[in-house]
Design a protein around this motif. Structure first.
Motif, PDB file in Angstrom:
ATOM      1  N   TRP A   1       0.776  -1.232   0.000  1.00  0.00           N
ATOM      2  CA  TRP A   1       0.000   0.000   0.000  1.00  0.00           C
ATOM      3  C   TRP A   1       0.814   1.292   0.000  1.00  0.00           C
ATOM      4  O   TRP A   1       0.361   2.300  -0.579  1.00  0.00           O
ATOM      5  CB  TRP A   1      -0.972   0.010   1.181  1.00  0.00           C
ATOM      6  CG  TRP A   1      -0.320   0.008   2.534  1.00  0.00           C
ATOM      7  CD1 TRP A   1       0.042  -1.078   3.269  1.00  0.00           C
ATOM      8  CD2 TRP A   1       0.063   1.156   3.288  1.00  0.00           C
ATOM      9  NE1 TRP A   1       0.639  -0.695   4.441  1.00  0.00           N
ATOM     10  CE2 TRP A   1       0.658   0.681   4.473  1.00  0.00           C
ATOM     11  CE3 TRP A   1      -0.040   2.533   3.096  1.00  0.00           C
ATOM     12  CZ2 TRP A   1       1.153   1.526   5.461  1.00  0.00           C
ATOM     13  CZ3 TRP A   1       0.457   3.397   4.071  1.00  0.00           C
ATOM     14  CH2 TRP A   1       1.040   2.888   5.237  1.00  0.00           C
TER      15      TRP A   1
ATOM     16  N   VAL B   1      -0.297   4.617  -2.302  1.00  0.00           N
ATOM     17  CA  VAL B   1      -0.755   5.881  -1.713  1.00  0.00           C
ATOM     18  C   VAL B   1       0.122   7.040  -2.186  1.00  0.00           C
ATOM     19  O   VAL B   1      -0.387   8.116  -2.551  1.00  0.00           O
ATOM     20  CB  VAL B   1      -0.758   5.783  -0.177  1.00  0.00           C
ATOM     21  CG1 VAL B   1      -1.050   7.147   0.449  1.00  0.00           C
ATOM     22  CG2 VAL B   1      -1.792   4.758   0.292  1.00  0.00           C
TER      23      VAL B   1
ATOM     24  N   GLY C   1      -0.782   7.949  -5.711  1.00  0.00           N
ATOM     25  CA  GLY C   1      -2.060   8.644  -5.748  1.00  0.00           C
ATOM     26  C   GLY C   1      -1.946  10.114  -5.382  1.00  0.00           C
ATOM     27  O   GLY C   1      -2.544  10.983  -6.043  1.00  0.00           O
ATOM     28  N   VAL C   2      -1.164  10.416  -4.354  1.00  0.00           N
ATOM     29  CA  VAL C   2      -0.994  11.805  -3.922  1.00  0.00           C
ATOM     30  C   VAL C   2      -0.302  12.632  -5.005  1.00  0.00           C
ATOM     31  O   VAL C   2      -0.719  13.759  -5.309  1.00  0.00           O
ATOM     32  CB  VAL C   2      -0.187  11.854  -2.607  1.00  0.00           C
ATOM     33  CG1 VAL C   2       0.184  13.298  -2.252  1.00  0.00           C
ATOM     34  CG2 VAL C   2      -0.988  11.229  -1.461  1.00  0.00           C
TER      35      VAL C   2
ATOM     36  N   ALA D   1      -5.815   5.789  -3.717  1.00  0.00           N
ATOM     37  CA  ALA D   1      -5.127   5.847  -2.424  1.00  0.00           C
ATOM     38  C   ALA D   1      -6.041   5.395  -1.279  1.00  0.00           C
ATOM     39  O   ALA D   1      -5.636   4.617  -0.411  1.00  0.00           O
ATOM     40  CB  ALA D   1      -4.628   7.265  -2.171  1.00  0.00           C
ATOM     41  N   LEU D   2      -7.280   5.859  -1.272  1.00  0.00           N
ATOM     42  CA  LEU D   2      -8.214   5.494  -0.204  1.00  0.00           C
ATOM     43  C   LEU D   2      -8.580   4.012  -0.249  1.00  0.00           C
ATOM     44  O   LEU D   2      -8.709   3.358   0.790  1.00  0.00           O
ATOM     45  CB  LEU D   2      -9.482   6.354  -0.306  1.00  0.00           C
ATOM     46  CG  LEU D   2      -9.296   7.845   0.017  1.00  0.00           C
ATOM     47  CD1 LEU D   2     -10.576   8.616  -0.285  1.00  0.00           C
ATOM     48  CD2 LEU D   2      -8.886   8.035   1.478  1.00  0.00           C
TER      49      LEU D   2
ATOM     50  N   LEU E   1      -5.784   1.912   1.277  1.00  0.00           N
ATOM     51  CA  LEU E   1      -5.806   1.942   2.740  1.00  0.00           C
ATOM     52  C   LEU E   1      -6.932   1.063   3.291  1.00  0.00           C
ATOM     53  O   LEU E   1      -6.775   0.400   4.322  1.00  0.00           O
ATOM     54  CB  LEU E   1      -5.967   3.383   3.226  1.00  0.00           C
ATOM     55  CG  LEU E   1      -4.781   4.320   2.940  1.00  0.00           C
ATOM     56  CD1 LEU E   1      -5.136   5.756   3.302  1.00  0.00           C
ATOM     57  CD2 LEU E   1      -3.543   3.866   3.713  1.00  0.00           C
TER      58      LEU E   1
END
Length: 501
Positions: free
Chosen positions: A368, A372, A375-376, A473-474, A477
């Protein structure tokens, strides 16, 4: 075939005693060959460069051969697949548009036809791989799309291209999810992300090569009566067909049914033991009603598929030549339009390798964190392009870094192999579903947000990419939380069972 229900104790060359459960494992004979495999090999600094350095000589030799054949075949196959997939865009911006009068949204329709064929074939193809030999099915599909590609050079209108691209997509649907399933059938957790990502980045090399190839063959325009973009399809097939045919002779299937001439009996036993240690189930089950209830009743299918939808539709330019069309709109030459976007592909390859190595080593198998991070970064880049009126230098940076999320694909499939490892049929189905549903979305979404008539600004497209990057990203998580909870529940169940005994 004898089913073993005992335990084999193996001492590896580093001195680690390992117990390997043989539950639900089918060996090729009643007397299996003892081979030194460590459940968790002792790690040294060398493993941060390449995972085989800390393994036994026998396992290193096996992995060298496996990488030389499986990984090479996977990379070459994905290279030619992406070369074909991207060549349609390279041809479009290099004369095909003008020669065939494609001035509306025909490029979107061409992409949609290919995607329709692709999504129809993916899940059925992956299900077939659990029943028939992959060494026959996958190369046969490669030969099919290689032959169909050369026919594009003779197309005289958009309708002919639509039909050919549909069947090319249908043939290509077997390869990517199928090879991800095969890779997950041979490699262990500390090896999986690197191989999956190396496999995926070979597609970026195909993307880069397409630009250079188009720049080179453009000079062949009108040679033998063919335009430059037509020569691109001809040369594409000349490159692809020998690679496809070679697959019939070298592809090893999966460990439990392999008949690869380049593997010894001891090495086949090594392959089986390695998957046993990972808890990765063999093929052999069937798709019953109970199996489908289990697959559709689990969060695995939905969360992993959603993750890949966000990745596939939000980590680039929506399969559009957005960078090239911006360059063309600003007056750059055909050579520049085809070669400058390859810088973005090179950056994607570099970051893909960084993601893989950090995931396998620095993050100790966690998938992950790179997802993430990607994605950011994509949120920032796509927000800038959606604004559009930004400094030219920053716009160049946004386009060049715009494919930074491409290497995430290998991590998502590595994660799926680990999460679904205990059920071979579920693993094949979920891997197929991830890729298929992502392309179902891609079949219609570009028609709305990446309309050719809105090039090169594509404001709706870049705004949508911001939300997709955030969703990726979400979702990563969320999967991390669900997987950790599932593993904790399994441990509690095993402890409760031991207490009852």
């Amino acid at each position: 075939m004898a089913t073993r229900h005992d335990e084999a104790v193996v001492v590896d060359k580093l001195g680690s005693e390992v117990k390997t459960s043989a539950h639900n494992v089918h060996d090729s004979g009643s007397d299996a060959i003892d081979v030194p495999i460590a459940k968790s090999p002792k790690k040294t600094w060398r493993s941060y460069f390449w995972d085989t350095f800390d393994k036994t000589p026998e396992e290193r030799r096996f992995l060298f051969k496996l990488d030389a054949v499986v990984l090479s075949f996977a990379c070459l196959g994905y290279f030619i697949k992406n070369l074909d997939q991207v060549n349609i865009n390279s041809s479009f911006v290099s004369g095909m548009k003008e020669d065939l009068g494609l001035y509306g949204n025909q490029l979107n329709y061409i992409t949609a036809c290919w995607t329709a064929g692709y999504v129809i074939g993916e899940i059925p193809s992956n299900m077939l791989l659990t029943r028939i030999r992959p060494s026959i099915w996958i190369p046969a599909c490669e030969v099919t799309w290689s032959v169909l590609t050369i026919l594009l050079a003779k197309c005289t209108n958009a309708t002919q291209i639509y039909v050919l691209r549909f069947f090319i997509g249908l043939a290509e649907s077997a390869f990517y999810p199928g090879m991800q399933y095969i890779i997950g059938s041979w490699y262990r957790r500390d090896e999986l992300a690197k191989r999956s990502v190396i496999f995926h980045t070979s597609g970026n090399i195909g993307t880069m090569f397409s630009g250079y190839l188009m720049a080179a063959v453009y000079r062949l325009s009108d040679v033998q009566g063919f335009r430059g973009w037509q020569w691109l399809f001809i040369i594409n097939t000349v490159i692809s067909l020998p690679i496809a045919i070679a697959g019939f002779f070298f592809f090893p299937d999966v460990p439990e049914i392999t008949r690869a001439w380049w593997l010894t009996k001891e090495e086949i036993e090594i392959a089986k033991r390695r998957m046993r240690l990972e808890g990765r189930a063999n093929r052999g089950g069937s798709y019953t009603k109970a199996k489908f209830r289990k697959i559709f009743g689990s969060w695995h299918l939905y969360a992993l598929t959603l993750l890949y939808i966000f990745f596939n539709n939000g980590s680039g330019y929506g399969s559009q030549p957005a960078f090239a069309l911006w360059l063309k709109s600003t007056g750059h030459s055909v050579t520049q339009v085809n070669t400058y976007p390859t810088i973005a592909s090179a950056i994607s390859i570099i970051f893909a390798l960084i993601y893989a190595w950090t995931s396998d080593t620095l993050f100790k198998g966690a998938r992950w964190p790179p997802i993430v991070f990607s994605g950011v970064v994509l949120i920032i880049l796509n927000t800038s392009l959606a604004i559009w009126d930004i400094p030219v230098g920053w716009k160049w940076a946004c386009y060049i870094l715009g494919m930074i999320g491409g290497g995430i694909s290998g991590l998502t499939f590595a994660w799926a192999h680990e999460i679904c490892g205990e059920d071979n049929e579920e693993r094949a189905f979920v891997v197929g579903s991830m890729n298929e549903m992502a392309y179902v979305m891609q079949a219609w979404l570009p028609l709305l947000i990446w309309q050719q008539v809105e090039a090169p600004r594509y404001q709706k497209g870049f705004i949508t990419m911001v939300f997709f990057a955030a969703g990726m990203a979400l979702t990563a998580l969320t999967i991390r939380y669900l997987h950790r909870r599932e593993k904790a529940q399994k441990v509690k169940g095993e402890e409760a069972a031991e207490v009852e005994e």
